[in-house]
Design a protein around this motif. Structure first.
Motif, short mmCIF file in Angstrom:
data_model
loop_
_atom_site.label_atom_id
_atom_site.label_comp_id
_atom_site.label_asym_id
_atom_site.label_seq_id
_atom_site.Cartn_x
_atom_site.Cartn_y
_atom_site.Cartn_z
N PRO A 161 0.84 -1.21 0.00
CA PRO A 161 0.00 0.00 0.00
C PRO A 161 0.88 1.26 0.00
N ILE A 162 0.49 2.25 -0.80
CA ILE A 162 1.23 3.52 -0.85
C ILE A 162 0.41 4.60 -0.13
N LYS A 163 0.99 5.18 0.91
CA LYS A 163 0.33 6.26 1.65
C LYS A 163 0.30 7.55 0.85
N GLY A 164 1.32 7.76 0.05
CA GLY A 164 1.40 8.98 -0.74
C GLY A 164 2.82 9.25 -1.19
N ILE A 165 2.95 10.32 -1.96
CA ILE A 165 4.25 10.73 -2.50
C ILE A 165 4.62 12.07 -1.87
N ILE A 166 5.88 12.23 -1.51
CA ILE A 166 6.38 13.52 -1.05
C ILE A 166 7.45 13.99 -2.04
N ILE A 167 7.29 15.23 -2.52
CA ILE A 167 8.24 15.79 -3.47
C ILE A 167 9.31 16.56 -2.71
N ASN A 168 10.57 16.17 -2.91
CA ASN A 168 11.69 16.88 -2.30
C ASN A 168 12.20 17.88 -3.32
N VAL A 199 17.43 22.73 -8.71
CA VAL A 199 17.20 24.11 -9.21
C VAL A 199 16.65 24.12 -10.64
N ASP A 200 16.79 23.01 -11.34
CA ASP A 200 16.38 23.00 -12.75
C ASP A 200 15.32 21.93 -13.04
N GLY A 201 14.53 21.59 -12.04
CA GLY A 201 13.53 20.52 -12.23
C GLY A 201 12.17 21.05 -12.64
N TYR A 202 11.16 20.17 -12.58
CA TYR A 202 9.78 20.55 -12.87
C TYR A 202 9.29 21.55 -11.82
N HIS A 203 8.29 22.36 -12.22
CA HIS A 203 7.58 23.15 -11.22
C HIS A 203 6.76 22.19 -10.38
N VAL A 204 6.76 22.38 -9.07
CA VAL A 204 6.10 21.44 -8.15
C VAL A 204 4.62 21.28 -8.48
N LYS A 205 3.96 22.38 -8.79
CA LYS A 205 2.52 22.34 -9.08
C LYS A 205 2.23 21.42 -10.27
#
Length: 229
Positions: free
Chosen positions: A168-175, A179-185
């Motif tokens: 079971p997966i409780k959820g994902i946390i974005i760290n 500096v050059d990754g996707y926008h979190v939203k």
């Protein structure tokens, strides 16, 4: 009583330890007796305190005095998976010991946060992976990902393997420390649409590991209610 959780990542170096430490501090400040465990750790041993720096961080966050053999039953003095340590150093990963120590620790605390090594398919034995360990511990997992390009691919593969192993997966946390990754939203939108797993929140780059700093950041950015339900 809150359910114990396994913290895994979409890869190595995604910041699992820092996320786990932040969750531990927040849970502790919410009045929960939370213990920590890292079954396998690897790297250059520290000269003082625990061999593993990760365990040092987790134990400090949890303010526990549990012995090292419970917190980290096996340490490999090379930066490698347990399987590679087995092949290179002839040190056999001891699964029965890990599960025995996990049971002991579970009795000492209301809740445990167990941090894995690398991702869910990090090999421990020839046909035994981190995913098998999570399954044997009968724990739900939180998946930590980062924002760099490639994160979506890694997150989807991780979720698919959890499905395959019926974890079971409780959820994902974005760290959010790239500096050059996707926008979190946008990343949150795409991850939730593609995996059907909730994103519990994102945390910024953390340079202040004090209790007050971690508590402030995690209370503000992570959906702790969903994490505990």
């Amino acid at each position: 009583m809150p359910e114990s959780l396994f913290i895994t990542g979409t890869d190595t170096d995604v910041g699992k330890t820092y996320v786990a430490a932040g969750l531990v501090v927040t849970l502790r400040k919410m009045g929960i007796d939370v213990g920590v465990m890292k079954p396998f750790a690897a790297g250059i041993p520290q000269r003082k305190g625990f061999k593993s720096e990760d365990i040092e961080i987790l134990a400090t966050a949890a303010q526990v005095t549990d012995p090292e053999l419970l917190l980290n039953p096996q340490f490999f003095p090379i930066m490698a998976s347990p399987y590679t340590a087995l092949k290179n150093l002839k040190i056999k990963p001891n699964i029965p010991l890990i599960l025995k120590q996990f049971k002991k620790l579970s009795k000492l605390h209301s809740m445990l946060l167990v941090e894995g090594m690398g991702g869910v398919m990090t090999p421990i034995l020839q046909n035994y992976f981190v995913s098998n360990l999570i399954k044997d511990m009968k724990l739900p997992t939180i998946i930590v990902t980062r924002t760099r390009v490639g994160a979506i691919n890694h997150a989807i593969m991780t979720c698919k393997m959890c499905e395959k192993y019926k974890i079971p997966i409780k959820g994902i946390i974005i760290n959010n420390f790239d500096v050059d990754g996707y926008h979190v939203k946008e990343l949150k939108r795409d991850l939730e649409n593609l995996t059907r797993v909730s994103v519990l929140g994102s945390v910024p780059f953390i340079d202040d590991m004090s209790d007050n700093s971690l508590y402030r950041i995690f209370k503000k950015n992570i959906d702790m209610k969903s994490l505990l339900n």
